[in-house]
Design a protein around this motif. Structure first.
Motif, PDB file in Angstrom:
ATOM      1  N   TRP A 153      15.307  -0.537 -14.469  1.00 60.38           N
ATOM      2  CA  TRP A 153      14.164  -0.376 -14.163  1.00 60.38           C
ATOM      3  C   TRP A 153      13.381   0.801 -14.671  1.00 60.38           C
ATOM      4  CZ3 TRP A 153      17.473  -2.144 -10.294  1.00 60.38           C
ATOM      5  CH2 TRP A 153      17.999  -1.175  -9.870  1.00 60.38           C
ATOM      6  N   GLY A 154      13.711   1.686 -14.722  1.00 63.70           N
ATOM      7  CA  GLY A 154      12.898   2.878 -14.771  1.00 63.70           C
ATOM      8  C   GLY A 154      13.614   3.984 -15.194  1.00 63.70           C
TER       9      GLY A 154
ATOM     10  N   LYS B 154      -2.877  -3.735  -7.840  1.00 64.46           N
ATOM     11  CA  LYS B 154      -3.396  -3.220  -6.054  1.00 64.46           C
ATOM     12  C   LYS B 154      -2.715  -4.327  -4.986  1.00 64.46           C
ATOM     13  CE  LYS B 154      -7.452  -5.416  -3.711  1.00 64.46           C
ATOM     14  NZ  LYS B 154      -8.745  -6.726  -3.679  1.00 64.46           N
ATOM     15  N   ASP B 155      -2.764  -3.890  -3.463  1.00 62.68           N
ATOM     16  CA  ASP B 155      -2.108  -4.244  -3.439  1.00 62.68           C
ATOM     17  C   ASP B 155      -3.151  -5.397  -2.095  1.00 62.68           C
ATOM     18  OD1 ASP B 155      -0.461  -5.640  -0.714  1.00 62.68           O
ATOM     19  OD2 ASP B 155      -0.397  -3.880   0.929  1.00 62.68           O
TER      20      ASP B 155
ATOM     21  N   LYS C 265       0.785  -1.781   0.110  1.00 63.50           N
ATOM     22  CA  LYS C 265      -0.578   0.451  -0.253  1.00 63.50           C
ATOM     23  C   LYS C 265       0.638   1.154   0.028  1.00 63.50           C
ATOM     24  CE  LYS C 265      -3.035   2.698   3.243  1.00 63.50           C
ATOM     25  NZ  LYS C 265      -2.295   3.588   3.309  1.00 63.50           N
ATOM     26  N   THR C 266       0.506   2.600  -0.471  1.00 61.97           N
ATOM     27  CA  THR C 266       1.096   3.593  -0.763  1.00 61.97           C
ATOM     28  C   THR C 266       0.679   4.661   0.447  1.00 61.97           C
ATOM     29  OG1 THR C 266       2.195   5.369  -1.688  1.00 61.97           O
ATOM     30  CG2 THR C 266       0.331   4.518  -2.785  1.00 61.97           C
ATOM     31  N   ALA C 267       0.655   5.065   0.902  1.00 63.60           N
ATOM     32  CA  ALA C 267       0.437   6.294   1.491  1.00 63.60           C
ATOM     33  C   ALA C 267       0.352   7.681   1.414  1.00 63.60           C
ATOM     34  CB  ALA C 267       1.440   6.763   3.225  1.00 63.60           C
ATOM     35  N   ASN C 268       1.001   7.745  -0.124  1.00 66.46           N
ATOM     36  CA  ASN C 268       0.848   9.509  -0.670  1.00 66.46           C
ATOM     37  C   ASN C 268       0.104   8.898  -2.073  1.00 66.46           C
ATOM     38  OD1 ASN C 268       2.785   7.753  -1.932  1.00 66.46           O
ATOM     39  ND2 ASN C 268       4.412   9.658  -2.785  1.00 66.46           N
ATOM     40  N   PRO C 269      -0.967   7.936  -2.818  1.00 63.22           N
ATOM     41  CA  PRO C 269      -1.320   7.646  -3.915  1.00 63.22           C
ATOM     42  C   PRO C 269      -1.110   8.929  -4.877  1.00 63.22           C
ATOM     43  CG  PRO C 269      -3.299   7.763  -2.009  1.00 63.22           C
ATOM     44  CD  PRO C 269      -2.282   7.219  -1.835  1.00 63.22           C
TER      45      PRO C 269
ATOM     46  N   ILE D  19       5.557   5.614  -6.950  1.00 65.12           N
ATOM     47  CA  ILE D  19       6.111   4.812  -8.558  1.00 65.12           C
ATOM     48  C   ILE D  19       5.659   3.907  -8.656  1.00 65.12           C
ATOM     49  CG2 ILE D  19       7.305   3.941  -7.131  1.00 65.12           C
ATOM     50  CD1 ILE D  19       9.992   5.432  -9.580  1.00 65.12           C
ATOM     51  N   TRP D  20       5.315   3.033  -8.073  1.00 65.65           N
ATOM     52  CA  TRP D  20       4.687   1.345  -8.087  1.00 65.65           C
ATOM     53  C   TRP D  20       3.827   0.996  -8.472  1.00 65.65           C
ATOM     54  CZ3 TRP D  20       9.796   0.483  -8.024  1.00 65.65           C
ATOM     55  CH2 TRP D  20      11.084   1.120  -6.464  1.00 65.65           C
TER      56      TRP D  20
ATOM     57  N   ALA E 254       0.279  11.565  -4.942  1.00 66.99           N
ATOM     58  CA  ALA E 254       1.605  12.023  -5.223  1.00 66.99           C
ATOM     59  C   ALA E 254       1.816  11.144  -7.172  1.00 66.99           C
ATOM     60  CB  ALA E 254       1.945  12.060  -5.043  1.00 66.99           C
TER      61      ALA E 254
ATOM     62  N   PHE F  92      -4.174   1.713  -1.647  1.00 65.84           N
ATOM     63  CA  PHE F  92      -4.530   0.385  -2.016  1.00 65.84           C
ATOM     64  C   PHE F  92      -4.574  -0.144  -3.673  1.00 65.84           C
ATOM     65  CE2 PHE F  92      -5.810  -0.079   2.053  1.00 65.84           C
ATOM     66  CZ  PHE F  92      -4.743  -0.982   3.047  1.00 65.84           C
ATOM     67  N   TRP F  93      -5.234   0.277  -4.558  1.00 69.41           N
ATOM     68  CA  TRP F  93      -5.140   0.015  -5.796  1.00 69.41           C
ATOM     69  C   TRP F  93      -5.400   1.254  -6.769  1.00 69.41           C
ATOM     70  CZ3 TRP F  93      -9.750   2.112  -8.431  1.00 69.41           C
ATOM     71  CH2 TRP F  93     -10.658   2.392  -7.286  1.00 69.41           C
TER      72      TRP F  93
ATOM     73  N   LEU G 141       9.257  12.360  -5.640  1.00 75.68           N
ATOM     74  CA  LEU G 141       8.955  11.284  -5.464  1.00 75.68           C
ATOM     75  C   LEU G 141       7.359  11.075  -4.912  1.00 75.68           C
ATOM     76  CD1 LEU G 141      11.175   9.045  -4.696  1.00 75.68           C
ATOM     77  CD2 LEU G 141      10.406   9.054  -2.989  1.00 75.68           C
TER      78      LEU G 141
END
Lengths: 333, 633
Positions: B177-178, B249-250, B45-49, B60-61, B51, B220-221, B57
């Motif tokens: 990878w990028g 999705k996580d 899960k990311t805390a900054n969707p 990214i994932w 961003a 989450f997704w 940063l």
């Protein structure tokens, strides 16, 4: 002691707790072995395929220190921090998730945490106390023993095992609930609200089961002790019914410590339930705190812990202020 | 009867068909499952969707690198060759010093909002990154690399680099990878003015064939949808993307992920432990690993796992000590206990992939076999792979799943160091280190020697297991080991700080994907060496190399074309020096355990179908998007 004096003393104590708590919150992350700026740079270096030049890293280090309020000596940082918290309730920007503000992150997660934990804590408390009261009041009956056994069986099960078992049973073997929920986005509609409730039922169930057992045992012990009190015997001799004695004499007196426990656990719900949030992919403060702790994200840790301290201290203050209303002995004193 | 059929049965059949189509399986986000490729996010899960600003940063994932952004040059991860993506061709070199370059971009590439990509977008990106470089935190990879830039015409611009640069295509494009150099849409960003530094840019206007349809504000997704005009996107010329939707999705903790995978809830995982994969495979035959034979997983990551050593600090400043530590890592046991034998050993400080093998491991095969320590001891064991096969056979692994012949070397690596505690004892004795009364080695002055090994806690379970296993191996050989598992933040701090660092299990600073070894080792220079007791963070050279000859080789090579035979030769010389001095105990290629589920999609990259590296979080995932096929389910 007059009422005003009593209230003033409690509020003074509350403010002192907040001051000490917030100061500790400032200091604790700085004793952590992780340096968030270095961890961050290391992460960036890794993502840049190790191609960041030493000059680039040095420049980045300086600007990050400036950006995150880590410039200057400890005292300067401390005063800036207290000023920001007290005057603006501003915890700055997240280090790991720049440019998101800590307040936005926590406020985004808080409704989820509160919705799940407040509900499940209250449900577990109500159910546990009801069962515990009956088990305690009728402790000589075989049926009461069976009720107690429920508590004895549930209480010692480690939460992780309980949660995984519930998941296996109700999401894998009998796939009634999703293993990994997808919460809807956008404008909330009745249908979406229903989905949120549906997706929250499984984590809520585990929390209720986990809290339920302790409440049964605790209330049962209190109820047994209270049942032996002379005023309950007196009520029985006066001809009061079982129901009256159980509810008006035993429950009212046995519930005081339980109310304290409830208030304190309501205070701690601001921390989130880390394991629940991890296992059930539930968005909440717990997950944010875990990420922050792992990455040494000072600012998010400040924010989450500070809010938790404020919540617990406030819960304590409220208990102190309403206790005299619940317990005549304190009022008299 | 015909009439009956026409008037009764036909409508009934129609109803049934309509019912069947209505019963089409849908995903949780409301897309048809058979048109949706579902991928587990790399970082959970990311805390900054929100961003989504490529200058900072960002989240990214969630598919941005793979589906959203587009780069000047991409990397063919099957061959290690750079190829044009937004660029119209290879970079054009304008001066003999290799500092001035002309870049032409393909006309007819459009952003997801219908505006055409032009050189102005690149110029704006470079202007902005340079102007706000002290406030933007994802531009350092190129702002110090490029000195000046100018637009030539709508589809051409020129850049001048700060130093001789033979790696323009992999710094301004993709190396593995990028790329950090992601063109930003000028028409979206320019109106932001100075606010560009905190602009979230959500939902982002992107260049790839997919655009963001929806994303979860809780992180989450994220759902991507194929653009109607995907053919005029950043890599729309490369082929036809097969999935109409891609959902990142996580799926949560590994326990729930494994169960969800069994239930066909998603198609591609990221890192999953061998135990969970085995359990999932046993319950669902559609779940597959990268290879049908040991070591099962993809071992072609650019990076490797190794033990970094503070070579500046006594007693690790002595090669004899470092060799003694290497010769007491029982890698066979470590690999069997921590990874169920599913790993590929790499003795030298680089990953041993088909690409790096041709340039480094293969040519140095003789060097490894002939390598001799000062006392005449030959430490290399070329039979390591065969020993692994025998050990796995003894453990009951099915023979059909064990490699034979040349595949043993391809599977388990060229070889590794002998496990020889007696030789280690001899080496240690030569520098005055002997075992004390407690059975553990003591320092030359007789004081206790605690060997501190730092490794990740459960945020990297594979390294955590390997770390404990190595500590156990050393303890058995007589080292008093303090095995310390730490969080990610502390892991980075320890590795960066001389005063805190002794030995650490690491993964990321020796990453090499093709012959350009400078990518991983360019930081070997004297400026990056700090005093042994320094509490200042390092800015590179995390191996703590102090050898001036290595520094010179690196400096010389920076002025050589990467395709020059001397460039590769210099890289091999550095490898020899690092290996002779055992300056890092390299262990193994990173085993990327990426199981796939072929219920809804097939033709994923596999060992016998290696059209791209199988990582769903590398930008090369574009190749997978173009090559997968729906199963029709």
């Amino acid at each position: 002691m007059g009422v005003l004096q009593y209230v003033a003393k409690r509020i003074g104590l509350y403010l002192a707790v907040l001051f000490i708590g917030l100061s500790i919150t400032f200091l604790l992350p700085r004793f952590m072995p992780a340096n968030p700026i270095e961890a961050y740079i290391s992460q960036l270096q890794s993502r840049a395929n190790g191609s960041l030049t030493p000059e680039a890293i040095a420049e980045m280090r300086a600007s990050l220190e400036q950006l995150y309020g880590l410039k200057g000596d400890l005292l300067t940082q401390y005063f800036n921090y207290m000023k920001r918290i007290v005057t603006q309730f501003d915890f700055g920007l997240s280090i790991a998730f720049y440019p998101q503000s800590v307040t936005t992150m926590i406020l985004g997660a808080l409704p989820w945490t509160l919705g799940l934990l407040l509900t499940s804590t209250v449900v577990a408390w109500l159910l546990g106390n009801m069962v515990g009261l009956v088990a305690g009041y009728f402790h000589t009956k075989k049926a009461a023993t069976i009720l107690e056994v429920v508590g004895i069986l549930l209480y010692p099960i480690p939460y992780y095992i309980l949660a995984v078992s519930v998941l296996l049973l109700l999401a894998y073997i009998f796939p009634i609930f999703p293993l990994s929920p997808t919460f809807p986005v956008g404008q909330m509609t009745p249908q979406k609200f229903g989905m949120v409730i549906y997706n929250s039922l499984l984590p809520a169930l585990t929390l209720v089961l986990a809290g339920f057992g302790w409440n049964i045992l605790s209330m049962k012990a209190l109820a047994v002790a209270t049942t032996e009190e002379p005023y309950v015997t007196y009520a029985r001799l006066k001809g009061a019914s079982n129901w009256t004695r159980m509810v008006r004499y035993v429950f009212r007196n046995a519930m005081l410590p339980q109310v304290t426990a409830l208030a304190l656990s309501l205070g701690t719900v601001f921390n989130g339930a880390l394991l629940t949030e991890m296992l059930f992919s539930y968005p909440g403060v717990g997950l944010i705190m875990r990420t922050a702790a792992g990455g040494g994200d000072y600012n998010v840790l400040y924010g989450a812990i500070a809010i938790s301290i404020i919540a617990v201290a406030t819960a304590g203050l409220i208990i102190d202020l309403i206790y005299p209303l619940l317990d005549p002995r304190i009022r008299h004193k | 009867m015909v009439r009956l059929g026409r008037y009764v049965l036909a409508p009934l059949a129609g109803l049934l068909l309509a019912g069947a189509s209505q019963a089409q399986e849908m995903t949780d986000v409301g897309t048809p499952r058979n048109e949706t490729l579902i991928v587990q996010t790399f970082d959970g899960k990311t805390a900054n969707p929100n961003a989504q600003n490529p200058f900072n940063l960002y989240a990214i994932w969630r598919g941005f690198r793979e589906l959203g952004w587009s780069f000047l040059w991409e990397m063919d991860t099957a061959t290690g060759q750079s190829y044009p993506e937004l660029a119209a061709g290879p970079v054009e070199v304008l001066n003999p010093e290799h500092t001035k370059f002309r870049i032409k971009i393909r006309p007819g590439v459009f952003w997801s909002d219908g505006v055409e990509l032009t050189a102005d977008d690149f110029i704006y990106t470079l202007d902005t990154a340079s102007k706000y470089k002290d406030k933007l935190n994802f531009v350092a990879g190129y702002v110090n690399y490029v000195k000046s830039w100018a637009k030539v015409d709508n589809y051409t611009f020129e850049v001048e680099t700060t130093k001789t640069a033979y790696d323009v295509q992999t710094v301004l494009g993709v190396y593995t990878w990028g790329s950090q150099f992601t063109p930003a849409p000028k028409h979206i960003f320019e109106p932001q003015g100075d606010n560009v530094v905190t602009f979230e840019n959500a939902p982002a206007v992107t260049l790839g064939p997919y655009k963001i349809k929806e994303y979860d504000p809780n992180g989450f997704w994220q759902l991507w949808e194929l653009r109607d005009d995907w053919q005029r996107s950043g890599w729309g010329n490369a082929g036809t993307p097969k999935a109409k939707y891609v959902l990142y999705k996580d799926f949560g903790a590994e326990e729930t992920r494994a169960l969800s995978f069994v239930q066909n809830k998603y198609d591609i995982d990221t890192f999953m432990s061998p135990d969970s994969i085995a359990a999932a495979k046993a319950r669902n035959p559609a779940i597959e690993t990268f290879s049908k034979t040991f070591p099962y997983h993809d071992m072609n990551d650019a990076c490797s796992y190794g033990i970094y050593i503070n070579q500046q600090k006594a007693p690790y400043d002595k090669a004899e000590v470092r060799w003694a530590l290497a010769l007491t890592v029982d890698l066979k046991t470590v690999g069997l206990s921590a990874l169920s034998g599913q790993f590929k050993a790499a003795a030298m400080p680089l990953s041993d992939t088909p690409i790096t093998n041709a340039a480094f491991y293969g040519p140095l095969d003789g060097f490894l076999n002939e390598l001799t320590l000062a006392d005449g001891y030959k430490p290399f064991d070329p039979t390591f792979g065969q020993q692994m096969v025998e050990a796995l056979k003894a453990q009951g692994a099915p023979e059909s799943e064990l490699p034979t012949g040349d595949a043993v070397k391809e599977g388990f690596g060229t070889g590794w160091w002998k496990y020889d505690p007696a030789q280690a004892e001899k080496l240690l004795a030569s520098v005055g280190i002997k075992k004390g009364a407690d059975g553990f080695y003591a320092l030359p002055d007789g004081s206790p020697w605690v060997v501190e090994l730092v490794f990740p806690s459960d945020w990297n379970k594979v390294m955590q297991r390997v770390g404990f296993s190595i500590a156990d191996s050393w303890k058995k050989a007589g080292f008093n080991v303090n095995a310390r598992q730490v969080d990610a933040g502390e892991h980075g701090t320890v590795g960066n700080t001389n005063s805190k660092f002794n030995l650490e299990l690491q993964w990321n600073n020796t990453c090499v994907y093709n012959v350009n070894w400078l990518n991983g080792w360019r930081s070997f220079n004297a400026d990056n060496v700090k005093p042994v007791d320094s509490s200042d963070a390092l800015s590179g050279n995390y191996l703590r190399v102090t050898d001036p000859e290595i520094f010179q080789l690196v400096a010389d090579s920076a002025n050589l074309p990467t395709e020059d035979p001397q460039f590769a030769e210099n890289g091999r010389s550095i490898m020899k020096k690092l290996t002779e001095g055992m300056q890092e105990i390299n262990l193994m290629n990173i085993p990327t355990t990426i199981p796939t589920n072929s219920t809804y999609w097939r033709n994923y990259p596999k060992q016998d179908n290696f059209y791209a590296a199988p990582y769903s979080w590398w930008s090369s995932f574009k190749k997978t998007i173009l090559n997968i096929e729906p199963t029709g389910k």
